[in-house]
Motif scaffolding. Sequence first.
Motif, short mmCIF file in Angstrom:
data_model
loop_
_atom_site.label_atom_id
_atom_site.label_comp_id
_atom_site.label_asym_id
_atom_site.label_seq_id
_atom_site.Cartn_x
_atom_site.Cartn_y
_atom_site.Cartn_z
N ASP A 72 0.81 -1.21 0.00
CA ASP A 72 0.00 0.00 0.00
C ASP A 72 0.85 1.27 0.00
OD1 ASP A 72 -2.53 1.49 0.14
OD2 ASP A 72 -1.85 1.97 2.17
N PRO A 73 1.82 1.41 0.91
CA PRO A 73 2.66 2.63 0.85
C PRO A 73 3.47 2.72 -0.44
CG PRO A 73 3.03 1.45 2.92
CD PRO A 73 2.15 0.59 2.07
N LEU A 74 3.89 1.58 -0.97
CA LEU A 74 4.62 1.58 -2.23
C LEU A 74 3.73 2.11 -3.36
CD1 LEU A 74 7.14 0.80 -3.90
CD2 LEU A 74 6.11 -1.46 -4.16
N ALA A 107 13.31 8.82 1.77
CA ALA A 107 14.11 8.66 3.00
C ALA A 107 13.30 7.96 4.09
CB ALA A 107 14.60 10.03 3.48
N MET A 108 12.04 8.34 4.25
CA MET A 108 11.22 7.70 5.29
C MET A 108 10.94 6.24 4.95
SD MET A 108 10.81 9.44 7.96
CE MET A 108 9.77 8.23 8.70
N SER A 109 10.78 5.93 3.69
CA SER A 109 10.59 4.53 3.30
C SER A 109 11.82 3.70 3.65
CB SER A 109 10.29 4.41 1.81
OG SER A 109 9.04 4.97 1.52
N ALA A 110 12.98 4.23 3.33
CA ALA A 110 14.23 3.52 3.65
C ALA A 110 14.40 3.41 5.17
CB ALA A 110 15.42 4.25 3.03
N TYR A 111 14.10 4.48 5.88
CA TYR A 111 14.24 4.48 7.35
C TYR A 111 13.29 3.50 8.00
CZ TYR A 111 14.72 6.44 12.05
OH TYR A 111 14.95 6.61 13.40
N ARG A 112 12.03 3.47 7.55
CA ARG A 112 11.06 2.53 8.12
C ARG A 112 11.47 1.09 7.83
NH1 ARG A 112 5.00 4.91 7.74
NH2 ARG A 112 4.66 3.28 9.26
N TRP A 114 14.59 0.04 7.47
CA TRP A 114 15.71 -0.21 8.38
C TRP A 114 15.20 -0.46 9.80
CZ3 TRP A 114 17.70 2.43 12.64
CH2 TRP A 114 18.95 2.02 13.07
N LEU A 115 14.26 0.34 10.25
CA LEU A 115 13.68 0.14 11.59
C LEU A 115 13.02 -1.23 11.69
CD1 LEU A 115 12.05 3.64 12.28
CD2 LEU A 115 14.07 2.68 13.42
N GLY A 116 12.30 -1.61 10.64
CA GLY A 116 11.63 -2.90 10.63
C GLY A 116 12.60 -4.06 10.81
N ARG A 117 13.76 -3.95 10.19
CA ARG A 117 14.78 -4.99 10.35
C ARG A 117 15.33 -5.03 11.77
NH1 ARG A 117 16.14 -3.00 5.27
NH2 ARG A 117 17.94 -1.86 6.08
N HIS A 118 15.13 -3.95 12.51
CA HIS A 118 15.59 -3.88 13.90
C HIS A 118 14.43 -4.04 14.89
CE1 HIS A 118 19.01 -2.21 11.73
NE2 HIS A 118 19.72 -2.68 12.73
N GLY A 119 13.31 -4.53 14.40
CA GLY A 119 12.19 -4.83 15.27
C GLY A 119 11.36 -3.64 15.71
N ILE A 120 11.51 -2.52 15.03
CA ILE A 120 10.74 -1.33 15.39
C ILE A 120 9.73 -1.05 14.29
CG2 ILE A 120 10.82 1.16 15.86
CD1 ILE A 120 13.69 0.73 16.87
N SER A 121 8.46 -0.98 14.68
CA SER A 121 7.38 -0.71 13.73
C SER A 121 6.81 0.66 14.01
CB SER A 121 6.29 -1.77 13.89
OG SER A 121 5.19 -1.44 13.10
#
Length: 185
Positions: A72-74, A107-112, A114-121
């Motif tokens: 959806d965001p994509l 940038a926010m897509s890339a950051y989110r 990266w966060l997802g890979r670190h367990g942060i949603s």
Amino acid sequence: MASTFGPSALVTPANAVTMARVGLTPVLLAGILASGASWPALALWIALASTDGVDGYLARRHGTTRSGAFLDPLADKLLVLGALACLVAEDLVWWVPVAIIAVRELAMSAYRSWLGRHGISLPARLSAKVKTVVQSVAVGVALAPTLEGADWLTSTVLWGAVVLTVWSGVQYLADARRQAVGLAM
């Protein structure tokens, strides 16, 4: 009774709407590049932009999925950034606000991610939903043939979208920082 899909489902009504939006985006972009501000481009824009709410409704009704959370965001970014890039190419909007929006979105897509890979949603914020609506309105205003020559209106709505885009990005960064600090404790 509506059927419910699990989080790993790929073929869902919401995803079908999202994929239709992705599939029709090139048609819209070609229309903008061929005709600029026109009734057909505006009508297709309204139809495609409004399906974002439709797939969200369907996802809430039938169950959200990981694939939908990704697609959806994509689809939103392809549609909005593609339309804005075409509007710049047709000289209907200035490139600077579009570049600011594009940099923040990517940038926010890339950051989110990266966060997802670190367990942060980071769940969607109301400000981000309002931002998306204002971005859509800005594109619609630029595509409306009856508003050709009302550059001040197009510019005002587009810069309003820029402000909301940057502001919601700052909010997401603060949210992520709070969550990261909370996980470290």
